[in-house]
Write a protein that holds these residues in place. Structure first.
Motif, PDB file in Angstrom:
ATOM      1  N   ILE A   1     -50.920 -30.500  56.457  1.00 42.97           N
ATOM      2  CA  ILE A   1     -50.606 -30.868  57.840  1.00 42.97           C
ATOM      3  C   ILE A   1     -49.516 -31.905  57.829  1.00 42.97           C
ATOM      4  N   GLN A   2     -48.498 -31.649  58.618  1.00 44.14           N
ATOM      5  CA  GLN A   2     -47.431 -32.609  58.797  1.00 44.14           C
ATOM      6  C   GLN A   2     -47.807 -33.515  59.941  1.00 44.14           C
ATOM      7  N   LYS A   3     -47.812 -34.791  59.689  1.00 44.28           N
ATOM      8  CA  LYS A   3     -48.190 -35.694  60.772  1.00 44.28           C
ATOM      9  C   LYS A   3     -47.104 -35.752  61.816  1.00 44.28           C
ATOM     10  N   LEU A   4     -47.493 -35.882  63.044  1.00 46.23           N
ATOM     11  CA  LEU A   4     -46.577 -35.928  64.167  1.00 46.23           C
ATOM     12  C   LEU A   4     -46.472 -37.368  64.629  1.00 46.23           C
ATOM     13  N   ARG A   5     -45.241 -37.795  64.859  1.00 41.75           N
ATOM     14  CA  ARG A   5     -45.097 -39.186  65.293  1.00 41.75           C
ATOM     15  C   ARG A   5     -45.144 -39.251  66.805  1.00 41.75           C
TER      16      ARG A   5
ATOM     17  N   GLY B   1     -65.026 -26.568  63.043  1.00 37.88           N
ATOM     18  CA  GLY B   1     -66.178 -26.230  62.215  1.00 37.88           C
ATOM     19  C   GLY B   1     -65.883 -26.267  60.738  1.00 37.88           C
ATOM     20  N   ASP B   2     -64.659 -26.526  60.396  1.00 33.70           N
ATOM     21  CA  ASP B   2     -64.318 -26.614  58.975  1.00 33.70           C
ATOM     22  C   ASP B   2     -64.891 -27.885  58.395  1.00 33.70           C
ATOM     23  N   LYS B   3     -65.303 -27.746  57.143  1.00 34.49           N
ATOM     24  CA  LYS B   3     -65.760 -28.945  56.460  1.00 34.49           C
ATOM     25  C   LYS B   3     -64.636 -29.389  55.518  1.00 34.49           C
ATOM     26  N   ILE B   4     -64.275 -30.662  55.629  1.00 36.46           N
ATOM     27  CA  ILE B   4     -63.176 -31.168  54.807  1.00 36.46           C
ATOM     28  C   ILE B   4     -63.741 -31.651  53.481  1.00 36.46           C
ATOM     29  N   MET B   5     -63.251 -31.083  52.376  1.00 40.81           N
ATOM     30  CA  MET B   5     -63.775 -31.459  51.068  1.00 40.81           C
ATOM     31  C   MET B   5     -62.921 -32.532  50.409  1.00 40.81           C
ATOM     32  N   GLN B   6     -61.594 -32.446  50.613  1.00 38.58           N
ATOM     33  CA  GLN B   6     -60.716 -33.428  49.984  1.00 38.58           C
ATOM     34  C   GLN B   6     -59.565 -33.713  50.909  1.00 38.58           C
ATOM     35  N   VAL B   7     -59.092 -34.933  50.899  1.00 38.32           N
ATOM     36  CA  VAL B   7     -57.876 -35.298  51.625  1.00 38.32           C
ATOM     37  C   VAL B   7     -56.957 -35.992  50.636  1.00 38.32           C
ATOM     38  N   ASN B   8     -55.839 -35.330  50.352  1.00 37.37           N
ATOM     39  CA  ASN B   8     -54.871 -35.904  49.410  1.00 37.37           C
ATOM     40  C   ASN B   8     -55.529 -36.314  48.098  1.00 37.37           C
TER      41      ASN B   8
ATOM     42  N   LEU C   1     -68.879 -39.995  51.837  1.00 32.80           N
ATOM     43  CA  LEU C   1     -68.352 -41.297  52.233  1.00 32.80           C
ATOM     44  C   LEU C   1     -68.656 -41.545  53.696  1.00 32.80           C
ATOM     45  N   LYS C   2     -68.463 -42.776  54.096  1.00 24.98           N
ATOM     46  CA  LYS C   2     -68.798 -43.124  55.468  1.00 24.98           C
ATOM     47  C   LYS C   2     -67.718 -42.619  56.410  1.00 24.98           C
ATOM     48  N   HIS C   3     -68.077 -42.606  57.666  1.00 24.25           N
ATOM     49  CA  HIS C   3     -67.194 -42.026  58.685  1.00 24.25           C
ATOM     50  C   HIS C   3     -65.880 -42.790  58.763  1.00 24.25           C
ATOM     51  N   TYR C   4     -65.952 -44.115  58.797  1.00 25.78           N
ATOM     52  CA  TYR C   4     -64.712 -44.860  58.968  1.00 25.78           C
ATOM     53  C   TYR C   4     -63.859 -44.783  57.714  1.00 25.78           C
ATOM     54  N   GLN C   5     -64.511 -44.620  56.563  1.00 25.21           N
ATOM     55  CA  GLN C   5     -63.732 -44.470  55.327  1.00 25.21           C
ATOM     56  C   GLN C   5     -62.936 -43.182  55.359  1.00 25.21           C
ATOM     57  N   ALA C   6     -63.599 -42.104  55.847  1.00 20.78           N
ATOM     58  CA  ALA C   6     -62.890 -40.829  55.960  1.00 20.78           C
ATOM     59  C   ALA C   6     -61.703 -40.971  56.902  1.00 20.78           C
ATOM     60  N   LEU C   7     -61.944 -41.736  57.972  1.00 17.93           N
ATOM     61  CA  LEU C   7     -60.877 -41.946  58.944  1.00 17.93           C
ATOM     62  C   LEU C   7     -59.689 -42.632  58.293  1.00 17.93           C
ATOM     63  N   LYS C   8     -59.982 -43.631  57.495  1.00 19.38           N
ATOM     64  CA  LYS C   8     -58.895 -44.362  56.849  1.00 19.38           C
ATOM     65  C   LYS C   8     -58.106 -43.486  55.898  1.00 19.38           C
ATOM     66  N   LYS C   9     -58.820 -42.577  55.223  1.00 19.57           N
ATOM     67  CA  LYS C   9     -58.091 -41.709  54.292  1.00 19.57           C
ATOM     68  C   LYS C   9     -57.124 -40.798  55.024  1.00 19.57           C
ATOM     69  N   LEU C  10     -57.506 -40.418  56.261  1.00 21.54           N
ATOM     70  CA  LEU C  10     -56.682 -39.467  56.995  1.00 21.54           C
ATOM     71  C   LEU C  10     -55.526 -40.137  57.707  1.00 21.54           C
ATOM     72  N   THR C  11     -55.723 -41.418  58.048  1.00 18.81           N
ATOM     73  CA  THR C  11     -54.721 -42.030  58.917  1.00 18.81           C
ATOM     74  C   THR C  11     -53.921 -43.094  58.185  1.00 18.81           C
ATOM     75  N   LYS C  12     -53.626 -42.872  56.921  1.00 20.38           N
ATOM     76  CA  LYS C  12     -52.785 -43.830  56.207  1.00 20.38           C
ATOM     77  C   LYS C  12     -51.390 -43.805  56.804  1.00 20.38           C
ATOM     78  N   SER C  13     -50.902 -44.969  57.172  1.00 20.05           N
ATOM     79  CA  SER C  13     -49.638 -44.996  57.907  1.00 20.05           C
ATOM     80  C   SER C  13     -48.435 -44.718  57.017  1.00 20.05           C
ATOM     81  N   ASN C  14     -48.595 -44.839  55.712  1.00 18.39           N
ATOM     82  CA  ASN C  14     -47.420 -44.590  54.872  1.00 18.39           C
ATOM     83  C   ASN C  14     -47.347 -43.155  54.369  1.00 18.39           C
ATOM     84  N   GLU C  15     -48.254 -42.289  54.810  1.00 14.35           N
ATOM     85  CA  GLU C  15     -48.212 -40.892  54.396  1.00 14.35           C
ATOM     86  C   GLU C  15     -47.766 -40.042  55.565  1.00 14.35           C
ATOM     87  N   GLU C  16     -46.862 -39.129  55.297  1.00 15.14           N
ATOM     88  CA  GLU C  16     -46.420 -38.235  56.356  1.00 15.14           C
ATOM     89  C   GLU C  16     -47.125 -36.907  56.299  1.00 15.14           C
ATOM     90  N   VAL C  17     -47.655 -36.571  55.158  1.00 12.46           N
ATOM     91  CA  VAL C  17     -48.284 -35.269  54.975  1.00 12.46           C
ATOM     92  C   VAL C  17     -49.668 -35.495  54.416  1.00 12.46           C
TER      93      VAL C  17
END
Lengths: 144, 544
Positions: free
Chosen positions: A19-23, A75-82, A89-105
């Motif tokens: 997924i390409q992040k959208l600014r 309904g997809d289950k996410i197994m790995q992010v980057n 892992l905890k919910h907020y930890q998963a959130l942090k992995k997905l929303t790293k500001s220095n990653e575009e993809v």
């Protein structure tokens, strides 16, 4: 998705989604919502087969957004992010992995029931059906 | 039978004739008992007879029951007073009433003898008990005054103690045994008999000891004698404690649940009773009956009786092969030969089973119609009463002096507004078949009472809209009751689980069954307050 036995590696048929992040303003968005985590209540998850599954699930996909275009479905289950594990892992930890500001993809590995069924039907593996990956929960949840 | 129904509705001249007749003799009967009770003193005794509300003079059932047993003759002139008497004399009696009168007279004589007997026993025992300590103290002074030691301070202190204990005993006996009797039971009250025997034995043994060891030897130690008398009074107080526990306390704890059903219309109530003998339980149940059960209204049963009669009357049985005249049976009044009657009834039952019965249809529509009619009448009645009440206004103190002309007391005010609502009320009572329960006079009295106490029209109507307990109605309805206890087990034996007995009265009977309240096993479970811990169960959904 096979039943999770604590301590044993989990086997699943996964699909690679990039997924390409959208600014938007000063934020990078992906266009979907997640639910789940080891600190959440797994019995209220409408998408999981095993109601004790505390993994991260996709609950909404914004139509026309980056996730939708990349092929992520509700309904997809996410197994790995980057490369980081998302199954234990905890919910907020998963959130942090997905929303790293220095990653575009973000490159996700997601699994859904139709993938397993497709594999069983095909009786082999093709690139379309996806990878079969062995999972051992990495110690990714130690950072916070 | 003469049209006695109209008698109740008609003028006061006829009606009051009955009440005067009954009131006089009823009053004298009561008065006699009361004076007797007050004069004698009583103690613990085996008095098994307490006067029951039996045997009032015969005029009562005439008014209460026979007016209903006749066909409900409608007399529309009820609201207007007339002075004509419709063919009944003031003292007409039917055959049943004569039989009932003679039976009542016989029974009342028998009961009185029993009551006198137990009363005299009680008096003797009481006097014996109270005079014995006094006698113990006085006799030495009388018989051997010179040999007696003088009474020191401790001894005189004991005098005070004897006096006060006797006073306390007197008050306690008065509280427990001097209450007005409320019933006459068929058999002797076992606990009272036991207590009387115990007291008698006790006092006799004390007298024996006194006679042998003190009177014969002429003991000089007066202090010892006084202490002996004090010990007697102490023991009597303890026997009184025993009497309280046996007679009053033991049956307070509920042990049985009793179901009381009225046989005629199925009204059922449940009560909790303690461990009582059957006759005492029956007494408690009758008292509850008077307070809780709605009054017995035989007019309401006529519908089912007529249905039953119609069932049987619907068929005619002809004996084709028998002798002439052909046995023609219609309803239960058939008096053919016994054999023929049996075969006929069997044939009738078989035919009735085969016939397609539509009586349920009739019942349904009849009940719906009745309901509708009652509601309509109620509406009209409520409106009429409310309108009547608006005519009455209570005057304040100052206004009373200003308008001396029209000022009325409650009774006159009631009489003034009664005619405007009389017709609606009478029609309502007739529709709900209550017209024999309320006489014109009682309604006017009730109206005056309501006006005096500032009650609203709805409050006035409450006693007519729903049937109240039997005690609420005039004494005609319940004073002439004599109850018969029908039981397979002995009436002085205690209630048991599953025992059943019957309480029969003239018009109906009460069926009583008992069930034991089960033994309850209770265990405890301790929960440490620190073990109350909670977790938060979240399910958050965040967009990425």
């Amino acid at each position: 998705m096979s039943n999770y036995i604590p301590g044993q590696p989990v086997t699943a048929v996964v699909q690679k989604i990039e997924i390409q992040k959208l600014r938007q303003g000063h934020q990078l968005i992906l266009g979907f919502s997640i639910g789940g985590g080891i600190d959440q209540d797994p019995s209220q998850n409408p998408y999981s087969e095993d109601k004790a599954d505390k993994g991260i699930y996709v609950t909404r996909v914004a139509p026309g957004g980056p996730a939708d275009e990349a092929g992520l479905r509700v309904g997809d289950k996410i197994m790995q992010v980057n490369g980081w594990d998302m199954t234990m892992l905890k919910h907020y930890q998963a959130l942090k992995k997905l929303t790293k500001s220095n990653e575009e993809v973000v490159r996700l590995l997601v699994t859904r029931k139709s993938l397993e069924q497709a594999i069983k039907g095909a009786m082999g593996y093709t690139e379309e059906a996806g990878l079969i990956v062995d999972f051992v929960p990495l110690k990714s949840d130690q950072e916070n | 039978m003469p049209r006695q129904d109209s008698v109740a509705m008609d003028t006061e001249s006829t009606y009051s004739g009955y009440s005067y007749h009954s009131g006089r003799s009823r009053g004298s009967h009561r008065h006699g008992e009361r004076s007797r009770d007050r004069h004698k003193s009583r103690s613990k005794d085996s008095r098994s007879e307490k006067s029951v509300t039996i045997n009032t003079p015969p005029a009562e059932p005439l008014l209460g029951d026979s007016s209903v047993r006749g066909e409900p003759v409608q007399d529309d002139n009820w609201g207007e007073t007339t002075t004509a008497v419709t063919g009944t004399s003031e003292h007409s009696l039917s055959q049943e009433d004569i039989v009932r009168i003679t039976k009542d007279l016989e029974d009342s004589v028998g009961l009185d003898c029993r009551r006198y007997f137990t009363l005299t026993l009680a008096v003797i025992l009481g006097l014996l008990v109270f005079l014995t300590p006094v006698a113990f103290l006085v006799l030495p002074h009388v018989l051997w005054p010179d040999k007696l030691q003088t009474c020191g301070t401790a001894c005189e202190g004991l005098f005070i103690s004897v006096a006060f204990k006797l006073l306390i005993l007197l008050l306690a006996v008065w509280a427990l045994f001097f209450r007005p009797p409320r019933a006459g039971l068929p058999r002797v009250f076992v606990f009272r008999a036991l207590l009387a025997v115990l007291v008698l034995l006790f006092v006799v043994s004390y007298w024996l000891f006194y006679g042998v060891r003190i009177l014969d030897t002429q003991d000089e130690n007066y202090q010892g004698i006084v202490q002996y008398a004090v010990s007697l009074v102490d023991a009597l107080l303890f026997i009184h404690y025993l009497a309280i526990v046996l007679l009053e306390l033991r049956q307070l704890r509920p042990y049985f649940s009793v179901t009381v059903t009225r046989a005629t219309d199925g009204e059922t109530r449940h009560y909790n009773l303690g461990q009582l003998s059957i006759q005492r339980a029956a007494l408690a149940i009758i008292e509850h009956y008077y307070c809780d059960f709605p009054v017995h209204n035989p007019a309401l049963l006529s519908a089912s009786k007529s249905r039953a009669a119609k069932h049987l009357a619907g068929l005619k049985v002809y004996n084709v092969d028998g002798e002439f005249p052909a046995a023609q049976a219609e309803g239960p009044g058939n008096n053919a030969a016994a054999g023929m009657a049996q075969s006929q009834s069997r044939a009738m039952i078989a035919a009735a089973a085969r016939r397609r019965d539509t009586s349920h249809n009739e019942l349904y529509y009849e009940e719906a119609e009745h309901e509708r009619r009652v509601r309509k009448r109620t509406a009209r009645l409520v409106v009429a009463v409310e309108e009547a009440f608006t005519h009455i206004k209570r005057l304040q103190e100052e206004e009373q002096k200003k308008a001396p002309g029209d000022v009325m007391d409650p009774r006159e005010a009631a009489q003034a507004i009664f005619p405007s609502m009389a017709r609606a009320l009478q029609k309502y009572l007739r529709t709900t078949k209550q017209q024999h329960c309320h006489s014109m006079e009682s309604i006017q009295q009730h109206l005056a009472f309501c006006i005096t106490n500032n009650m609203t029209p709805k409050a006035f109507l409450e006693s007519y809209l729903s049937p109240g307990p039997t005690l609420q109605y005039s004494k005609d309805h319940w004073l002439s009751r004599k109850w018969t206890l029908i039981s397979e087990a002995s009436v002085t034996s205690g209630l048991k689980d599953g025992s059943a007995f019957l309480l029969k009265c003239v018009d109906f009977s009460l069926v009583v069954t008992t069930k034991k309240i089960p033994y309850i096993h209770m265990s405890e479970e301790y929960i440490d307050p620190k073990s109350h811990k909670f977790v938060l169960r979240l399910q958050s959904e965040t967009s990425v």
